[in-house]
Design a protein around this motif. Structure first.
Motif, PDB file in Angstrom:
ATOM      1  N   GLY A   5       0.793  -1.099  -0.139  1.00 59.85           N
ATOM      2  CA  GLY A   5       0.016  -0.135   0.054  1.00 59.85           C
ATOM      3  C   GLY A   5       0.904   1.135   0.074  1.00 59.85           C
ATOM      4  O   GLY A   5       0.460   2.425   0.338  1.00 59.85           O
ATOM      5  N   LYS A  40      -5.350   2.052  -1.764  1.00 61.26           N
ATOM      6  CA  LYS A  40      -4.869   1.021  -0.879  1.00 61.26           C
ATOM      7  C   LYS A  40      -5.840  -0.222  -0.764  1.00 61.26           C
ATOM      8  O   LYS A  40      -6.109  -0.480   0.385  1.00 61.26           O
ATOM      9  CB  LYS A  40      -4.781   1.885   0.477  1.00 61.26           C
ATOM     10  CG  LYS A  40      -4.133   3.213   0.395  1.00 61.26           C
ATOM     11  CD  LYS A  40      -2.609   3.069  -0.210  1.00 61.26           C
ATOM     12  CE  LYS A  40      -2.034   4.559  -0.218  1.00 61.26           C
ATOM     13  NZ  LYS A  40      -1.119   4.551  -1.386  1.00 61.26           N
ATOM     14  N   LEU A  42      -3.106  -4.804   3.402  1.00 61.30           N
ATOM     15  CA  LEU A  42      -4.122  -4.031   2.871  1.00 61.30           C
ATOM     16  C   LEU A  42      -5.414  -4.816   3.284  1.00 61.30           C
ATOM     17  O   LEU A  42      -6.353  -4.102   3.074  1.00 61.30           O
ATOM     18  CB  LEU A  42      -4.039  -3.905   1.483  1.00 61.30           C
ATOM     19  CG  LEU A  42      -2.934  -3.188   0.878  1.00 61.30           C
ATOM     20  CD1 LEU A  42      -3.283  -3.166  -0.690  1.00 61.30           C
ATOM     21  CD2 LEU A  42      -2.511  -2.018   1.263  1.00 61.30           C
ATOM     22  N   HIS A  97      -4.561  -0.925  -5.683  1.00 58.02           N
ATOM     23  CA  HIS A  97      -3.603  -1.092  -4.787  1.00 58.02           C
ATOM     24  C   HIS A  97      -2.928   0.361  -4.234  1.00 58.02           C
ATOM     25  O   HIS A  97      -2.653   0.770  -3.286  1.00 58.02           O
ATOM     26  CB  HIS A  97      -2.317  -2.068  -4.707  1.00 58.02           C
ATOM     27  CG  HIS A  97      -2.882  -3.422  -4.826  1.00 58.02           C
ATOM     28  ND1 HIS A  97      -3.379  -4.126  -5.668  1.00 58.02           N
ATOM     29  CD2 HIS A  97      -2.441  -4.349  -3.880  1.00 58.02           C
ATOM     30  CE1 HIS A  97      -3.536  -5.328  -5.294  1.00 58.02           C
ATOM     31  NE2 HIS A  97      -3.028  -5.557  -4.267  1.00 58.02           N
TER      32      HIS A  97
END
Ligand SMILES: Cc1cc2nc3c(=O)[nH]c(=O)nc-3n(C[C@H](O)[C@H](O)[C@H](O)COP(=O)(O)O)c2cc1C
Ligand code: FES
Lengths: 638, 171
Positions: free
Chosen positions: A495, A546, A556, A542
């Motif tokens: 993240g 996140k 995550l 991603h």
């Protein structure tokens, strides 16, 4: 001994076993069978037969390719067709002995099918997968005792060698050339041409190497062949040696395959014992010996020049080509190096002819391809299909589709640096050139299937981590460039990625490709490139949100217990938690202490399916603020 | 296995060296045999091998560190290898490895304080169809879960105490 005598004796033995009037039990004891408990089943069968004084033959065979249903046993009892049973436990084995061997109930509830046409039950060849499969290399696997050369000979083995020895070496090479066979080790180089180059090359003695390193994780075709039909590889090597004029051969088997090593070693001794290997083979004047070399666990040693360096003694580091091994290989001498499958198909080509072989497959990719299906597919195991069969037919037709009704996402093909084929290309024909066009590689036959629960970014990170670890370190770009790429991918899965990273990844990928000597570095970026081009949205999720869409990346995701689904009086998750992170909150509803949770996933398994109260959430912000954890005094009765 | 006495290292290495001539190509097979017999490659053994092949110690050491198969420190009494190959990874191999690390309280690559267990990673043993795979000593366990870790350990301990015990067929 002349070959006719050897063959007649072998046939007598084989027929004797089949028509002995006694029940015959075949049990698959290749590594996959053993992992499923085949040795315990074997022990039980032998013990019960012994204790009850039953006169039956038990034969250990190799892998039939139906690994998903291991342990497998086949029973041939006079008066019945031979029947194959799957998922056999010690208990089922006892029942089969009691009810079928002693009684006359063939226990069809455990049967996968018969092995021959009959009136009673369908054969396994009536399974839908055999509409797509065509078994040539795998034909004998699982049906003969790999430690009994007579079984091989009685089923056609070594007659191709006899035929080849009556031909000139040029005729053999010409046959291989006309068949259109391309190497099965990954690159698909025309085998006949390689034979020709080695034959013509100056320098004596010439060597032959069978590459049984099978370093691609997720691939097990070569292991299965070496364990199930080792004589076919030895016969293929001997014919190839005759064609190129090699006197000495090596068979290089990776260290992680101890059973294959043992079976090949035994098979070599048997072939030597019958004069099918060694001095003056079958009185032809041609001599050829094979030495077994165990690998030592280095992926790069599957690369031909590294493998050669490793046999010479020392670090298995690749060398620049040219010169190619066919002109200058082991100790600088001309060396023919081929994959296990390439060599073991040679006897078939010699026996049945180049035209027969080239009638199978596509225009530029001839013959069949053997794939190892693993990952998220129902029928994990081996499949042999004509080249050009579509991805859909392999995954759904042969593989039976994705378990649990999940959605197919991608297949990782061609080893750690092969790349991913996405679900959006189900009709791509699987052959050398179509795959190269799609940006992936055929490789040697490993197919690992990914479903919706797999994260493409994480999968790319994993593969790069693998190639990075296995880089021998000789080329700077391969050693350091892959490390940089790996760092970026780790940031993204944690993240901490930035959108600019994606461009940087592409640039680095190009540099690593251009700046590396051997195929390891040159192809290492493939998984990143293919996942980026087919699954860019996952990378972006991603980075921007996140969020890991497949709920995989540990940093995550959170595990969360849905209060409305929690049964309250059930304690399954609390007891299962490996770090005591779950406690009973208000009204008995279980709560996960996010600080303590190590995300091992065990609670998710433990929550009874009728509640399914535990879920994974991503991004982390989806987890509602935690209620206060009760004080010490109340905690005691949890 | 733990630390091995000097005489044992000397004897076992000498035994292996008697089987091989001093040709350079025998280096890797010698290292394999010595490692098979001792469980690892002690410094003294590598020195003897260098003398036998008339090469410098650095070359022996360099080959020994190149290959994943060789250990340079004593292994645990039992070796647990968790497969980190692609198929096993896709099926949750990482969670299995972490479960072993927690249960044994040792990082991958290490040996437990009591010397009972060594935990290693392996890059595919070719049983991908049964993923995730764990190999304990020489027994391959298929379809393992984080929750089967304890059972496998109990099984290993039982087998040790009661060599004739029926191990059953997993669960
Ligand atoms: C990094 C790397 C790993 C390889 N691993 C293998 C392997 O495990 N088995 C194999 O047969 N070929 C492997 N190859 C391909 C070999 O270099 C070589 O092309 C092959 O053995 C030739 O055999 P063929 O003509 O029958 O395909 C690898 C290549 C590279 C670059
Ligand atoms: S990937 Fe684990 S056994 Fe092959």
């Amino acid at each position: 001994m002349i070959f006719e005598e050897i063959r007649d004796r072998a046939i007598r033995e084989w027929e004797g076993l089949r028509n002995s009037g006694r029940p015959l039990i075949l049990i698959g004891t290749a590594t996959c069978g053993r992992a499923a408990g085949a040795m315990e089943v074997l022990e039980r069968i032998e013990r019960e037969l012994g204790e009850r004084g039953i006169d039956a033959d038990v034969v250990q065979v190799g892998c039939m390719g139906h690994c998903y249903a291991e342990p497998l046993i086949a029973i041939a009892k006079p008066g019945y067709p031979p029947i194959l049973y799957g998922y056999v436990t010690q208990g089922t084995a006892s029942q089969l002995i009691e009810n079928f061997i002693l009684g006359d109930d063939p226990c069809l509830e455990f049967a996968l099918g018969a092995l021959e046409e009959n009136e009673l039950i369908p054969t396994i060849f009536d399974m839908p997968r055999f509409r797509y499969e065509r078994r040539i290399l795998l034909e004998r696997c699982g049906f003969i005792d790999p430690q009994n050369i007579d079984h091989y000979i009685a089923n056609g083995g070594y007659s191709a060698l006899v035929k080849a020895l009556e031909m000139t070496s040029d005729e053999v090479i010409e046959g291989v050339r006309r068949s259109g066979l391309r190497g099965r080790g990954g690159a698909g180089f025309p085998t006949g041409e390689k034979f020709g180059i080695c034959r013509e090359a100056e320098g004596e003695p010439k060597y032959l190497i069978c590459n049984g390193d099978e370093g691609d994780p997720g691939a097990f075709m070569d292991r299965a062949i070496l364990e199930s039909d080792p004589q076919s590889v030895i016969e293929g090597m001997t014919i190839a040696a005759y064609a190129v004029g090699a006197l000495h051969g090596y068979i290089y088997v990776r260290a992680e395959y101890p059973l294959a090593v043992e079976r090949v070693r035994f098979a070599l001794r048997q072939a030597e014992g019958l004069g099918l290997l060694g001095q003056d083979i079958l009185g032809s004047g041609f001599s050829f010996g094979i030495e077994l070399v165990r690998g030592s666990g280095a992926f790069v040693c599957g690369e031909e020049t590294a493998l050669i360096a490793s046999i010479e003694g020392g670090r298995g580091v690749p060398h620049p080509r040219p010169p190619f091994p066919a002109t200058s290989g082991l100790w600088g001498k001309p060396t023919l190096i081929n994959n296990v499958k390439t060599l073991s198909i040679i006897p078939h080509i010699i026996s049945k002819g180049a035209d027969w072989y080239s009638s199978i497959g596509t225009e530029k990719s001839k013959g069949t391809a053997v794939f190892a299906l693993a990952g998220k597919v129902i029928n994990t195991g081996l499949a042999e299909v004509p080249m050009g069969t579509t991805l859909r037919d392999i995954i759904y037709g042969v593989g039976g589709g994705i378990p649990g009704g999940k959605r197919f996402k991608a297949v990782q093909i061609g080893g750690p640096s092969g790349g991913f084929l996405p679900e959006s290309m189900p009709d791509i024909p699987v052959d050398f050139d179509s795959l190269t066009e799609a940006g992936v590689m055929m490789g040697s036959g490993g197919m690992v299937i990914l479903d919706e629960d797999n994260c493409m970014v994480e999968a790319a990170r994993y593969l790069l981590d693998f190639t990075q670890r296995e880089s021998c370190g000789k080329c700077t770009m391969c050693r350091l460039g892959t490390k940089q790429m790996l760092n970026i991918l780790e940031d993204i899965t944690n993240g901490e990625g930035r959108l600019e990273d994606l461009g940087l990844l592409m640039e680095l990928a190009q540099d690593v490709r251009d700046g590396s000597l051997c195929g390891l570095g040159r192809t290492a970026p493939n998984p990143v490139l293919t996942s980026l081009s087919y699954f860019r949205d996952e990378y972006e999720a991603h980075i921007i949100e996140k969020r890991c869409p497949a709920l995989v990346c540990e940093k995550l995701i959170s595990y969360y217990i849905l209060p409305e689904r929690c049964e309250r009086s059930c304690d399954a998750c609390v007891g299962s938690c490996s770090v005591e992170a779950i406690y009973a909150g208000k009204g008995g509803v279980k709560v996960i202490d996010q600080e303590k949770c190590v995300k091992c996933g065990i609670c998710l398994d433990s929550c009874p399916p009728q509640y399914s109260a535990i879920v994974k959430l991503s991004p982390l912000s989806l987890v509602p603020p935690e209620e206060k954890k009760p004080e010490k005094s109340e905690e005691g009765d949890g | 296995m733990g630390q091995i006495m000097d005489e044992v290292i000397e004897d076992e290495t000498a035994f292996v060296l008697r089987l091989y001539s001093g040709e350079r190509k025998n280096l890797v097979p010698i290292l394999q045999d010595v490692c098979d017999r001792l469980g690892y490659l002690p410094r003294a053994a590598m020195e003897r091998i260098a003398e036998h092949l008339a090469i410098n110690r650095g070359e022996v050491y360099s080959a020994a560190t190149f290959y994943n198969q060789f250990r340079l420190s004593p292994p645990g009494r039992h070796t647990v290898k968790v497969c980190m190959g692609t198929a096993c990874h896709i099926k949750g191999g990482q969670l299995i490895l972490e479960a072993w690390e927690r249960e044994l309280d040792v990082d991958v690559g290490g040996v437990t304080r009591d010397g009972q267990f060594g935990l290693e990673r392996v890059a595919c043993v070719g049983c991908c169809a049964m993923a995730p795979i764990v190999v304990c000593d020489d027994v391959v366990h298929g379809r393992t879960r984080p929750t089967t870790v304890k059972g496998i350990i109990t099984n290993l301990n039982e087998r040790e105490h009661d060599i004739r015990g029926d191990s059953g067929q997993g669960d």
